[in-house]
Design a protein around this motif. Structure first.
Motif, PDB file in Angstrom:
ATOM      1  N   LEU A  78       0.820  -1.211   0.000  1.00 57.99           N
ATOM      2  CA  LEU A  78       0.000   0.000   0.000  1.00 57.99           C
ATOM      3  C   LEU A  78       0.853   1.261   0.000  1.00 57.99           C
ATOM      4  O   LEU A  78       0.547   2.232  -0.682  1.00 57.99           O
ATOM      5  CB  LEU A  78      -0.945  -0.001   1.202  1.00 57.99           C
ATOM      6  CG  LEU A  78      -1.890   1.196   1.320  1.00 57.99           C
ATOM      7  CD1 LEU A  78      -2.778   1.321   0.081  1.00 57.99           C
ATOM      8  CD2 LEU A  78      -2.752   1.088   2.578  1.00 57.99           C
ATOM      9  N   GLY A  79       1.935   1.252   0.767  1.00 63.22           N
ATOM     10  CA  GLY A  79       2.803   2.424   0.818  1.00 63.22           C
ATOM     11  C   GLY A  79       3.376   2.778  -0.537  1.00 63.22           C
ATOM     12  O   GLY A  79       3.470   3.954  -0.905  1.00 63.22           O
ATOM     13  N   TYR A  80       3.736   1.765  -1.313  1.00 63.77           N
ATOM     14  CA  TYR A  80       4.332   2.011  -2.622  1.00 63.77           C
ATOM     15  C   TYR A  80       3.288   2.421  -3.651  1.00 63.77           C
ATOM     16  O   TYR A  80       3.572   3.212  -4.549  1.00 63.77           O
ATOM     17  CB  TYR A  80       5.106   0.764  -3.071  1.00 63.77           C
ATOM     18  CG  TYR A  80       6.256   0.508  -2.148  1.00 63.77           C
ATOM     19  CD1 TYR A  80       7.433   1.239  -2.254  1.00 63.77           C
ATOM     20  CD2 TYR A  80       6.136  -0.410  -1.107  1.00 63.77           C
ATOM     21  CE1 TYR A  80       8.470   1.050  -1.375  1.00 63.77           C
ATOM     22  CE2 TYR A  80       7.174  -0.609  -0.215  1.00 63.77           C
ATOM     23  CZ  TYR A  80       8.343   0.125  -0.352  1.00 63.77           C
ATOM     24  OH  TYR A  80       9.373  -0.050   0.535  1.00 63.77           O
ATOM     25  N   VAL A  81       2.074   1.911  -3.496  1.00 60.38           N
ATOM     26  CA  VAL A  81       0.984   2.355  -4.362  1.00 60.38           C
ATOM     27  C   VAL A  81       0.683   3.826  -4.081  1.00 60.38           C
ATOM     28  O   VAL A  81       0.479   4.627  -5.005  1.00 60.38           O
ATOM     29  CB  VAL A  81      -0.272   1.486  -4.151  1.00 60.38           C
ATOM     30  CG1 VAL A  81      -1.470   2.070  -4.897  1.00 60.38           C
ATOM     31  CG2 VAL A  81      -0.015   0.051  -4.607  1.00 60.38           C
ATOM     32  N   PHE A  90      -7.627   0.414  -2.897  1.00 60.54           N
ATOM     33  CA  PHE A  90      -7.207   1.823  -2.838  1.00 60.54           C
ATOM     34  C   PHE A  90      -7.130   2.419  -4.242  1.00 60.54           C
ATOM     35  O   PHE A  90      -7.613   3.531  -4.489  1.00 60.54           O
ATOM     36  CB  PHE A  90      -5.854   1.927  -2.136  1.00 60.54           C
ATOM     37  CG  PHE A  90      -5.233   3.297  -2.218  1.00 60.54           C
ATOM     38  CD1 PHE A  90      -5.654   4.320  -1.391  1.00 60.54           C
ATOM     39  CD2 PHE A  90      -4.210   3.564  -3.130  1.00 60.54           C
ATOM     40  CE1 PHE A  90      -5.083   5.592  -1.461  1.00 60.54           C
ATOM     41  CE2 PHE A  90      -3.635   4.821  -3.217  1.00 60.54           C
ATOM     42  CZ  PHE A  90      -4.070   5.836  -2.372  1.00 60.54           C
ATOM     43  N   VAL A  91      -6.528   1.690  -5.169  1.00 61.43           N
ATOM     44  CA  VAL A  91      -6.402   2.160  -6.548  1.00 61.43           C
ATOM     45  C   VAL A  91      -7.778   2.331  -7.178  1.00 61.43           C
ATOM     46  O   VAL A  91      -8.052   3.341  -7.854  1.00 61.43           O
ATOM     47  CB  VAL A  91      -5.556   1.176  -7.389  1.00 61.43           C
ATOM     48  CG1 VAL A  91      -5.599   1.563  -8.866  1.00 61.43           C
ATOM     49  CG2 VAL A  91      -4.122   1.153  -6.891  1.00 61.43           C
ATOM     50  N   LEU A  92      -8.676   1.367  -6.947  1.00 61.32           N
ATOM     51  CA  LEU A  92     -10.025   1.453  -7.513  1.00 61.32           C
ATOM     52  C   LEU A  92     -10.772   2.657  -6.960  1.00 61.32           C
ATOM     53  O   LEU A  92     -11.410   3.410  -7.719  1.00 61.32           O
ATOM     54  CB  LEU A  92     -10.793   0.167  -7.217  1.00 61.32           C
ATOM     55  CG  LEU A  92     -12.230   0.094  -7.761  1.00 61.32           C
ATOM     56  CD1 LEU A  92     -12.233   0.210  -9.286  1.00 61.32           C
ATOM     57  CD2 LEU A  92     -12.911  -1.195  -7.315  1.00 61.32           C
ATOM     58  N   GLU A  93     -10.702   2.851  -5.647  1.00 63.79           N
ATOM     59  CA  GLU A  93     -11.369   4.002  -5.031  1.00 63.79           C
ATOM     60  C   GLU A  93     -10.773   5.309  -5.548  1.00 63.79           C
ATOM     61  O   GLU A  93     -11.505   6.288  -5.785  1.00 63.79           O
ATOM     62  CB  GLU A  93     -11.225   3.921  -3.508  1.00 63.79           C
ATOM     63  CG  GLU A  93     -12.005   2.781  -2.881  1.00 63.79           C
ATOM     64  CD  GLU A  93     -11.607   2.541  -1.432  1.00 63.79           C
ATOM     65  OE1 GLU A  93     -10.731   3.293  -0.924  1.00 63.79           O
ATOM     66  OE2 GLU A  93     -12.157   1.618  -0.810  1.00 63.79           O
ATOM     67  N   TYR A  94      -9.469   5.327  -5.731  1.00 58.20           N
ATOM     68  CA  TYR A  94      -8.770   6.519  -6.227  1.00 58.20           C
ATOM     69  C   TYR A  94      -9.217   6.859  -7.643  1.00 58.20           C
ATOM     70  O   TYR A  94      -9.504   8.024  -7.957  1.00 58.20           O
ATOM     71  CB  TYR A  94      -7.263   6.255  -6.181  1.00 58.20           C
ATOM     72  CG  TYR A  94      -6.395   7.416  -6.581  1.00 58.20           C
ATOM     73  CD1 TYR A  94      -6.327   8.566  -5.805  1.00 58.20           C
ATOM     74  CD2 TYR A  94      -5.596   7.349  -7.721  1.00 58.20           C
ATOM     75  CE1 TYR A  94      -5.496   9.619  -6.149  1.00 58.20           C
ATOM     76  CE2 TYR A  94      -4.756   8.395  -8.071  1.00 58.20           C
ATOM     77  CZ  TYR A  94      -4.718   9.524  -7.287  1.00 58.20           C
ATOM     78  OH  TYR A  94      -3.895  10.571  -7.633  1.00 58.20           O
ATOM     79  N   ILE A  95      -9.307   5.854  -8.494  1.00 58.66           N
ATOM     80  CA  ILE A  95      -9.718   6.064  -9.882  1.00 58.66           C
ATOM     81  C   ILE A  95     -11.169   6.527  -9.962  1.00 58.66           C
ATOM     82  O   ILE A  95     -11.493   7.510 -10.648  1.00 58.66           O
ATOM     83  CB  ILE A  95      -9.523   4.782 -10.709  1.00 58.66           C
ATOM     84  CG1 ILE A  95      -8.027   4.479 -10.867  1.00 58.66           C
ATOM     85  CG2 ILE A  95     -10.169   4.916 -12.087  1.00 58.66           C
ATOM     86  CD1 ILE A  95      -7.737   3.141 -11.518  1.00 58.66           C
ATOM     87  N   LEU A  96     -12.059   5.838  -9.239  1.00 58.19           N
ATOM     88  CA  LEU A  96     -13.490   6.169  -9.296  1.00 58.19           C
ATOM     89  C   LEU A  96     -13.765   7.561  -8.738  1.00 58.19           C
ATOM     90  O   LEU A  96     -14.559   8.320  -9.309  1.00 58.19           O
ATOM     91  CB  LEU A  96     -14.298   5.123  -8.538  1.00 58.19           C
ATOM     92  CG  LEU A  96     -14.344   3.715  -9.162  1.00 58.19           C
ATOM     93  CD1 LEU A  96     -15.131   2.765  -8.261  1.00 58.19           C
ATOM     94  CD2 LEU A  96     -14.966   3.770 -10.554  1.00 58.19           C
TER      95      LEU A  96
END
Length: 281
Positions: free
Chosen positions: A87-90, A154-160
């Motif tokens: 998660l930290g690197y994402v 996290f990536v999905l929430e960030y994109i949406l």
């Protein structure tokens, strides 16, 4: 960085105009497109364009930090037989890329004063703010190294969330700045919530002085932005522009904000003292 500089030089030296593109909404606004006088060239606002290099520099530093810490996390993982916290690197990647997009988008906006440049500029601003906001919520719930599933969420929430914010900016362009201010408030509330519900270790990892300093720089930048926008500090032909200073200061604020979240994003490095003496932040 070199690509950004090359594009600026190319626009400064080349002949042409942006008449084939839909103009930015500021060109028909009573307040105009900030103080700097638009030129009839491909580089319409030189100072307001060049100063966006601050975001490019911030993005590069953040990504360099992520690469550096990735290697150290791999060393720890081998010694402790534990998986690397993804998660930290994402989060690092989203922050770095978001600053790069904002820098390039805002360069395009001020160089062209077109609607498409305006949209990418606003989209970059939303990308920069929403990353820390969503990471604050995620980090408040995760006390153990995160799984790939948590990182994917996290990536999905960030994109949406960015698609939704971008939709508002595109469809209701007059509300784009209001959306940005609401996202800043949202990010502040997310971190307040994370510090309240998170454990003592998380509160100790996030040094308040860094986030307070980031907020202070942002407040100063926003004050200068208003002075420039409403004509209180305005010399249209000067090299020194208030809006350009806004770019520099918000780039600094963005990097300070990332440096606040750095020990929260990479707790294994702090615990093993492997980030000391070499970390950019």
């Amino acid at each position: 960085f070199s690509t950004s500089v090359f594009c600026i030089l190319l626009l400064a030296l080349a002949d042409g105009n942006w008449n084939a593109f839909e103009p930015a909404t500021c060109l028909v606004s009573p307040l105009g497109c900030f103080c700097e006088r638009p030129r009839d060239t491909l580089l319409r606002q030189p100072t307001n364009t060049v100063t966006n290099l601050s975001f490019t520099i911030a993005g590069i530093l953040i990504l360099m930090e992520g690469i550096q810490q990735w290697g150290k996390s791999r060393e720890i993982a081998k010694k402790t037989d534990k998986s690397v916290d993804s998660l930290g690197y994402v989060f690092n990647a989203t922050c770095g890329v978001a600053n790069l997009i904002l820098g390039l988008g805002s360069m395009w906006y001020h160089a062209s004063l077109t609607f498409v440049g305006q949209f990418i500029d606003n989209a970059g601003m939303y990308l920069v703010v929403l990353g820390p906001a969503l990471f604050a919520l995620k980090s408040s719930r995760n006390t153990e190294p995160s799984t790939r599933t948590a990182s994917a969420r996290f990536v999905l929430e960030y994109i949406l969330s960015n698609i939704f914010a971008g939709y508002l900016a595109f469809t209701y362009s007059s509300l784009r700045r209001h959306v940005f201010l609401l996202l800043i408030v949202f990010a502040i509330l997310c971190e307040m919530y994370a510090r309240f519900v998170g454990n003592e270790e998380r509160r100790r990892q996030g040094k308040l002085v860094k986030i307070v300093l980031s907020a202070a720089v942002m407040i100063l930048a926003f004050t200068i932005w208003n002075l420039d926008t409403y004509g209180y500090w305005c010399d249209p032909d000067s090299v020194l522009q208030g809006h350009g200073l806004w770019h520099v200061l918000t780039g600094v604020s963005s990097f300070l904000l990332y440096s606040y979240y750095h020990p929260i994003a990479f707790p294994e490095l702090i615990q093993n003292r492997m980030g000391e003496g070499c970390s950019i932040v």
